[in-house]
Scaffold this motif. Structure first.
Motif, PDB file in Angstrom:
ATOM      1  N   GLU A   1       0.805  -1.221   0.000  1.00  0.00           N
ATOM      2  CA  GLU A   1       0.000   0.000   0.000  1.00  0.00           C
ATOM      3  C   GLU A   1       0.837   1.269   0.000  1.00  0.00           C
ATOM      4  O   GLU A   1       0.334   2.354   0.283  1.00  0.00           O
ATOM      5  N   ALA A   2       2.147   1.149  -0.336  1.00  0.00           N
ATOM      6  CA  ALA A   2       3.030   2.315  -0.173  1.00  0.00           C
ATOM      7  C   ALA A   2       3.072   3.225  -1.395  1.00  0.00           C
ATOM      8  O   ALA A   2       3.856   4.165  -1.441  1.00  0.00           O
ATOM      9  N   LYS A   3       2.231   2.952  -2.390  1.00  0.00           N
ATOM     10  CA  LYS A   3       2.096   3.820  -3.577  1.00  0.00           C
ATOM     11  C   LYS A   3       3.431   4.131  -4.246  1.00  0.00           C
ATOM     12  O   LYS A   3       4.164   3.225  -4.582  1.00  0.00           O
ATOM     13  N   GLU A   4       3.753   5.458  -4.414  1.00  0.00           N
ATOM     14  CA  GLU A   4       4.945   5.840  -5.199  1.00  0.00           C
ATOM     15  C   GLU A   4       6.234   5.279  -4.616  1.00  0.00           C
ATOM     16  O   GLU A   4       7.220   5.154  -5.320  1.00  0.00           O
ATOM     17  N   ARG A   5       6.252   5.028  -3.325  1.00  0.00           N
ATOM     18  CA  ARG A   5       7.498   4.541  -2.743  1.00  0.00           C
ATOM     19  C   ARG A   5       7.459   3.030  -2.454  1.00  0.00           C
ATOM     20  O   ARG A   5       8.261   2.514  -1.680  1.00  0.00           O
ATOM     21  N   GLN A   6       6.523   2.328  -3.104  1.00  0.00           N
ATOM     22  CA  GLN A   6       6.366   0.881  -2.894  1.00  0.00           C
ATOM     23  C   GLN A   6       7.603   0.117  -3.363  1.00  0.00           C
ATOM     24  O   GLN A   6       8.080   0.312  -4.478  1.00  0.00           O
ATOM     25  N   VAL A   7       8.127  -0.726  -2.492  1.00  0.00           N
ATOM     26  CA  VAL A   7       9.214  -1.634  -2.865  1.00  0.00           C
ATOM     27  C   VAL A   7       8.559  -2.884  -3.462  1.00  0.00           C
ATOM     28  O   VAL A   7       7.709  -3.510  -2.816  1.00  0.00           O
ATOM     29  N   LYS A   8       8.940  -3.208  -4.698  1.00  0.00           N
ATOM     30  CA  LYS A   8       8.247  -4.287  -5.421  1.00  0.00           C
ATOM     31  C   LYS A   8       8.468  -5.647  -4.748  1.00  0.00           C
ATOM     32  O   LYS A   8       9.556  -5.968  -4.325  1.00  0.00           O
ATOM     33  N   LYS A   9       7.384  -6.418  -4.675  1.00  0.00           N
ATOM     34  CA  LYS A   9       7.424  -7.782  -4.156  1.00  0.00           C
ATOM     35  C   LYS A   9       8.043  -7.887  -2.766  1.00  0.00           C
ATOM     36  O   LYS A   9       8.764  -8.836  -2.488  1.00  0.00           O
ATOM     37  N   ALA A  10       7.779  -6.912  -1.927  1.00  0.00           N
ATOM     38  CA  ALA A  10       8.331  -6.964  -0.570  1.00  0.00           C
ATOM     39  C   ALA A  10       7.545  -7.977   0.268  1.00  0.00           C
ATOM     40  O   ALA A  10       6.333  -7.858   0.411  1.00  0.00           O
ATOM     41  N   ARG A  11       8.240  -8.963   0.788  1.00  0.00           N
ATOM     42  CA  ARG A  11       7.580  -9.988   1.616  1.00  0.00           C
ATOM     43  C   ARG A  11       8.185 -10.085   3.018  1.00  0.00           C
ATOM     44  O   ARG A  11       7.545 -10.546   3.951  1.00  0.00           O
ATOM     45  N   VAL A  12       9.459  -9.698   3.130  1.00  0.00           N
ATOM     46  CA  VAL A  12      10.111  -9.713   4.442  1.00  0.00           C
ATOM     47  C   VAL A  12      10.633  -8.307   4.728  1.00  0.00           C
ATOM     48  O   VAL A  12      11.362  -7.737   3.919  1.00  0.00           O
ATOM     49  N   GLY A  13      10.222  -7.741   5.857  1.00  0.00           N
ATOM     50  CA  GLY A  13      10.647  -6.389   6.231  1.00  0.00           C
ATOM     51  C   GLY A  13      11.328  -6.385   7.586  1.00  0.00           C
ATOM     52  O   GLY A  13      11.071  -7.257   8.427  1.00  0.00           O
ATOM     53  N   PHE A  14      12.173  -5.381   7.796  1.00  0.00           N
ATOM     54  CA  PHE A  14      13.009  -5.361   9.000  1.00  0.00           C
ATOM     55  C   PHE A  14      13.095  -3.935   9.548  1.00  0.00           C
ATOM     56  O   PHE A  14      13.187  -2.985   8.776  1.00  0.00           O
ATOM     57  N   THR A  15      13.070  -3.796  10.876  1.00  0.00           N
ATOM     58  CA  THR A  15      13.284  -2.474  11.472  1.00  0.00           C
ATOM     59  C   THR A  15      14.369  -2.539  12.537  1.00  0.00           C
ATOM     60  O   THR A  15      14.506  -3.543  13.236  1.00  0.00           O
ATOM     61  N   CYS A  16      15.130  -1.458  12.639  1.00  0.00           N
ATOM     62  CA  CYS A  16      16.133  -1.323  13.699  1.00  0.00           C
ATOM     63  C   CYS A  16      15.887  -0.006  14.419  1.00  0.00           C
ATOM     64  O   CYS A  16      15.967   1.052  13.824  1.00  0.00           O
ATOM     65  N   ASN A  17      15.556  -0.104  15.695  1.00  0.00           N
ATOM     66  CA  ASN A  17      15.287   1.071  16.531  1.00  0.00           C
ATOM     67  C   ASN A  17      16.414   1.152  17.560  1.00  0.00           C
ATOM     68  O   ASN A  17      16.629   0.243  18.346  1.00  0.00           O
ATOM     69  N   PHE A  18      17.155   2.263  17.481  1.00  0.00           N
ATOM     70  CA  PHE A  18      18.471   2.397  18.108  1.00  0.00           C
ATOM     71  C   PHE A  18      18.362   3.322  19.313  1.00  0.00           C
ATOM     72  O   PHE A  18      18.173   4.529  19.154  1.00  0.00           O
ATOM     73  N   GLY A  19      18.455   2.762  20.528  1.00  0.00           N
ATOM     74  CA  GLY A  19      18.310   3.582  21.733  1.00  0.00           C
ATOM     75  C   GLY A  19      19.642   4.059  22.263  1.00  0.00           C
ATOM     76  O   GLY A  19      20.647   3.361  22.121  1.00  0.00           O
ATOM     77  N   GLY A  20      19.643   5.212  22.897  1.00  0.00           N
ATOM     78  CA  GLY A  20      20.888   5.808  23.400  1.00  0.00           C
ATOM     79  C   GLY A  20      21.829   5.996  22.240  1.00  0.00           C
ATOM     80  O   GLY A  20      21.390   6.196  21.107  1.00  0.00           O
ATOM     81  N   PHE A  21      23.137   5.936  22.503  1.00  0.00           N
ATOM     82  CA  PHE A  21      24.000   5.843  21.340  1.00  0.00           C
ATOM     83  C   PHE A  21      24.350   4.364  21.161  1.00  0.00           C
ATOM     84  O   PHE A  21      25.475   3.932  21.399  1.00  0.00           O
TER      85      PHE A  21
END
Lengths: 393, 115
Positions: free
Chosen positions: A360-380
């Motif tokens: 559903e990301a429209k113009e910024r859609q990454v094609k055929k995305a099935r696995v996604g990853f996030t990294c949330n970095f606390g402190g330094f």
């Protein structure tokens, strides 16, 4: 270990910018969008991520305020604080609540209102998470730690200020495709480094980091709703499963780390999260990394395992991390482009990955995305939470 | 009495720590506060540094020098630097001086100069 599968059934977000609304309403607005997206009117529990409301907004116990503003009482509610990783920490708590069977539907909202105070106080508030006796008293701020880290990275791996500028250009380009992003400005490497105006439009913030290497100070909120399989199956949206959570810590003082250019907490948290999901770094199709400073996107892309240590900037040069690259990083604009309302960021990363995996990301859609990853970095980098999402169909 | 900043030596295994922590990072066998204090050496080499321009309200200066220094005994410390042209690896000498002052408070810490 018997755990139930956990799915993302609803997502919502506010504009990341300066918002003239009370903090409670910023969180609740994103939450209502997520409830509408999920088509539900009730949740069992609410986690609200926030880092600095006590100092920034003179408001505490945000969770209690948000649950009531949403008229969701008597559902349980808590505020989760884990520095800049508060967002992903709250998602992790939501995951645990659903996976354990304690709750079926859990709302995870994150919000921060940083522009209620002046920029000096905002910088000081964020600096309060450094070591009080060995860092904070010296005037150490997050940009200064990032500056010292960048200098070492340049010396050791040959990263240049042009590489850093390329991260800024890429992420601000992506942000132009995201109507919720804070920074809506097209920039070029030449314009911010070589042009006659560069010295004034891109001054040093913490040498060698410049203005365009740092994320903006933003207000904003984001929300995801997590649910067990029985509830998720009723959803009309493509199913996205939160398949892996990982967390690791490192020394509070940056100077105590044996190899100061290593981000061991990122390495540990990413490995745990990917292992739990049963995938390798090369299986990931789209990632949201914590680019509070441009150097961090490069360093994290290596520590997560997308590229070899010291080669992240080479992959960047080849365009492998841009929207049409091998592993698009920060399609939302990242912290650099979308903005960084501290407590909301980890949730906003989960929002973006869900949007991408749903297609559903429209113009910024990454094609055929099935696995996604996030990294949330606390402190330094002393407290890092990584999440892995998978499309299920 | 000259001002000192102390390292903390575990009474069980002798490992040195800076800053203070309750439990030894090396052996983990000490009781609470079971450390010997050892003044930090003043000489060392500069590992990395920055000049930072967006400062918290307590600092009425245009820019502030900060660095990480590896001291003679191998311990590292974050401190302020008063060095016009810093270079990675250069020799530095520290002095304990006021590093943060505001209305009610004056905090002391290590400030490094070119040796």
């Amino acid at each position: 270990m018997i755990m139930r599968d956990v799915f993302v059934i609803g997502i919502g977000i506010t504009s990341f910018t300066r918002l003239e609304y009370p903090l409670t309403e910023i969180a609740a607005y994103a939450a209502m969008m997520a409830m509408k997206d999920a088509g539900i009117s009730k949740v069992d529990h609410l986690y609200v991520a926030n880092m600095g409301s006590g100092r920034l907004n003179r408001q505490l116990a945000l969770g209690s305020a948000v649950v009531d503003s949403l008229s969701l009482t008597p559902a349980g509610a808590e505020t989760i604080e884990n520095g800049p990783a508060s967002g992903a920490s709250a998602v992790k708590q939501g995951f645990l609540a659903v996976a354990s069977g304690l709750h079926d539907v859990v709302m995870v909202a994150g919000a921060e209102r940083m522009r209620e105070v002046n920029p000096f106080d905002a910088t000081d508030t964020v600096a309060m998470m450094t070591h009080p006796l060995a860092e904070y008293i010296y005037g150490v701020t997050l940009p200064s730690l990032a500056g010292m880290f960048t200098r070492l990275y340049m010396e050791k791996y040959g990263v240049t200020e042009r590489h850093l500028a390329m991260v800024a250009v890429k992420n601000q380009d992506n942000a132009l495709l995201n109507k919720f992003a804070h920074i809506q400005q097209k920039i070029t490497v030449e314009g911010i480094l070589d042009s006659p105006e560069a010295m004034t439009n891109n001054p040093f913030v913490a040498e060698p980091l410049r203005f365009f290497d740092c994320c903006p100070v933003s207000d904003g909120g984001a929300c995801v709703i997590l649910a067990c399989a029985d509830v998720a199956k009723k959803s009309k949206k493509p199913l996205v499963r939160l398949a892996g959570v990982g967390q690791a810590t490192d020394t509070h003082c940056v100077h105590e780390r044996k190899e100061p250019t290593d981000l061991l907490a990122v390495r540990g948290a990413a490995a745990q999260s990917l292992k739990m999901a049963g995938v390798k770094p090369s299986d990931v199709n789209v990632a949201e990394l914590h680019d509070a400073f441009t150097i961090l996107e490069i360093a994290q892309s290596e520590e997560v395992g997308f590229f070899k240590k010291g080669e992240g900037h080479l992959a960047l040069e080849k365009g492998q991390t841009s929207l049409k690259g091998k592993i698009p990083i920060n399609p939302s604009g990242g912290l650099k482009g979308r903005g960084h309302p501290v407590g909301a960021t980890g949730v906003a990363q989960a929002y973006e990955i869900t949007l991408q995996l749903r297609g559903e990301a429209k113009e910024r859609q990454v094609k055929k995305a099935r696995v996604g990853f996030t990294c949330n970095f606390g402190g330094f980098g002393n407290n890092v939470v990584c999440l892995t999402f998978m499309r299920e169909d | 009495m000259a001002l000192e900043i102390y390292a903390y030596k575990c009474k069980k295994c002798g490992h040195l720590h800076y800053p203070f922590r309750m439990r030894c990072k090396e052996c983990g066998k000490n009781d609470q506060f079971e450390f010997e204090t050892v003044p930090l050496p003043r000489k060392g080499k500069l590992l990395t540094f920055t000049y930072v321009y967006n400062l918290p309200p307590a600092y009425a200066v245009a820019k502030l020098g900060l660095g990480i220094v590896e001291l003679e005994n191998g311990l590292r410390i974050t401190g302020q630097i008063q060095i016009p042209e810093p270079k990675i690896g250069m020799k530095v000498t520290g002095a304990v001086e006021a590093v943060r002052e505001d209305e009610y408070d004056r905090r002391y810490g290590m400030v490094f100069y070119a040796a």
